[in-house]
Design an enzyme around this catalytic site. Structure first.
Site, short mmCIF file in Angstrom:
data_model
loop_
_atom_site.label_atom_id
_atom_site.label_comp_id
_atom_site.label_asym_id
_atom_site.label_seq_id
_atom_site.Cartn_x
_atom_site.Cartn_y
_atom_site.Cartn_z
N CYS A 130 51.55 122.25 48.04
CA CYS A 130 51.85 123.67 47.88
C CYS A 130 51.76 124.13 46.42
O CYS A 130 51.41 125.28 46.16
CB CYS A 130 53.23 123.98 48.45
SG CYS A 130 54.58 122.98 47.79
N HIS A 257 56.56 129.55 44.88
CA HIS A 257 56.30 128.82 43.64
C HIS A 257 55.63 129.75 42.63
O HIS A 257 54.85 130.64 43.01
CB HIS A 257 55.38 127.63 43.88
CG HIS A 257 56.01 126.50 44.63
ND1 HIS A 257 57.36 126.42 44.91
CD2 HIS A 257 55.46 125.37 45.16
CE1 HIS A 257 57.61 125.30 45.57
NE2 HIS A 257 56.47 124.65 45.73
#
Length: 350
Positions: A130, A257
């Site tokens: 990710c 993120h």
């Protein structure tokens, strides 16, 4: 023509739950959708595409008649079951780290290397980590225009990247320090106030703090997350000698993120030119007017699909180099969405 049959392995997990939402909202290319999970989850009823579907226990026979199987499970489960799915005739699209660096398994980001899905000698396609995924759509577009040569990356990773336990830990720590405005003013007071760190997925308090560590320990002081950024970027972009240095930091954000990226290219590059390229990229959104307070933040983009980019600057002291800041939902584009997009590329073959 009948549409391909899809199996979702790990349908009851955190990423699996997001996957069912994605399958229910994207253009529907699938025939039957089977939901598979561990025997303890068998019999649960989940909703996908507006229908109630009963979860089946994971077994070899569950893949009979399946054309594409998406895996949203831990590495060890994928390592065991993805080859079984492939042996039963399904194309396995795996979101774990089990096969990412296998030379016989393509590592795919549809915006960067969609053609790689057809070169799958093991019948398995891997989905990147990710953190890497959070920047790939943007970096792929810039690489095609300018020729990427080096990346220095600092990631600011949400606690959900550590699974449900990461999110729960942050909520528990926030509850422990809430209401006491003296906390965070004396060295060690946060550590004393939060629950026992032995029960935490993080090596230090995450509330009122940042933790410069994500993943497991590797040689020479590097973490597994940092090496994934390096190795996966090289494979996805097809630049085996790409110079990469990453520092991965866990921050008190639930989901999404962020990355600060220092990217060097083969020749001259301008912020305006890069901004125009990124504005034309179909899955990238540019938010870049810092004087007006416009730039991406996790709290503003969580739950959405694009990669958001801002703070685009030409580096002052480094030729042919850009600095930029990116945000991407680590459970959507960083996991479930990219897996679904890979599976849709395979579905188009049927």
């Amino acid at each position: 023509m009948s549409r391909p049959t899809l199996a979702v392995v790990g349908a009851t997990g955190a990423v699996g739950t997001v996957m069912l939402d994605i399958l229910s909202t994207r253009p529907d290319v699938w025939g039957e959708i089977r939901l598979l999970a561990s025997p303890r989850s068998a019999g649960k009823v989940l909703r996908v595409r507006g229908e109630e579907v009963v979860v089946q226990a994971l077994s070899p026979e569950a893949f009979d008649g399946v054309d594409v199987a998406m895996f949203d499970v831990p590495d060890e489960v994928s390592a065991e079951w993805a080859p079984i799915a492939a042996a039963r005739g399904a194309v396995a699209v795996d979101n774990s780290g089990a096969f990412r660096m296998d030379p016989d398994v393509p590592l795919v980001v549809p915006e960067c290397n969609p053609e790689a899905v057809r070169d799958r000698p093991k019948g398995i396609i891997a989905n990147p980590n990710c953190t890497t995924l959070s920047m790939m759509a943007a970096m792929g577009a810039l690489h095609r225009a300018y020729g990427l040569r080096a990346l220095v990356v600092a990631s600011y990773q949400a606690v959900s990247g550590a699974g449900a336990a990461g999110s729960e830990r942050l909520y528990d720590e926030i509850a422990a320090v809430a209401g006491d405005r003296s906390i965070g003013t004396v060295a060690g007071d946060v550590r004393k106030a939060v629950p026992d760190l032995a029960d935490s997925p993080f090596p230090a308090p995450i509330a009122f703090n940042v933790v410069p560590w994500a993943g497991s320990a590797k040689d020479d002081g590097w973490s597994s997350e940092e090496l994934k950024v390096r190795n996966e970027s090289r494979k996805i972009l097809g630049i085996p000698d790409l110079r990469v240095s990453a520092t991965c930091v866990r921050v008190p954000v639930i989901t999404t993120h962020s990355l600060a990226v220092h990217a060097t290219f083969a020749g001259p590059v301008t912020a305006d030119g890069a901004r125009a390229i990124l504005e034309d990229a179909p899955t990238v959104v540019v938010l870049d007017d810092p004087a007006a307070g416009v730039f991406p933040t996790p709290a503003d983009v969580v739950g959405s699909d694009p990669t958001y980019v801002g703070r685009i600057r030409q580096a002052l002291d480094f030729p042919d180099t850009l600095d930029l800041f990116l945000c991407g939902d680590n459970l959507r584009k960083g996991a479930a969405l990219n897996t679904a997009e890979i599976a849709e590329l395979v579905a188009a073959e049927f």
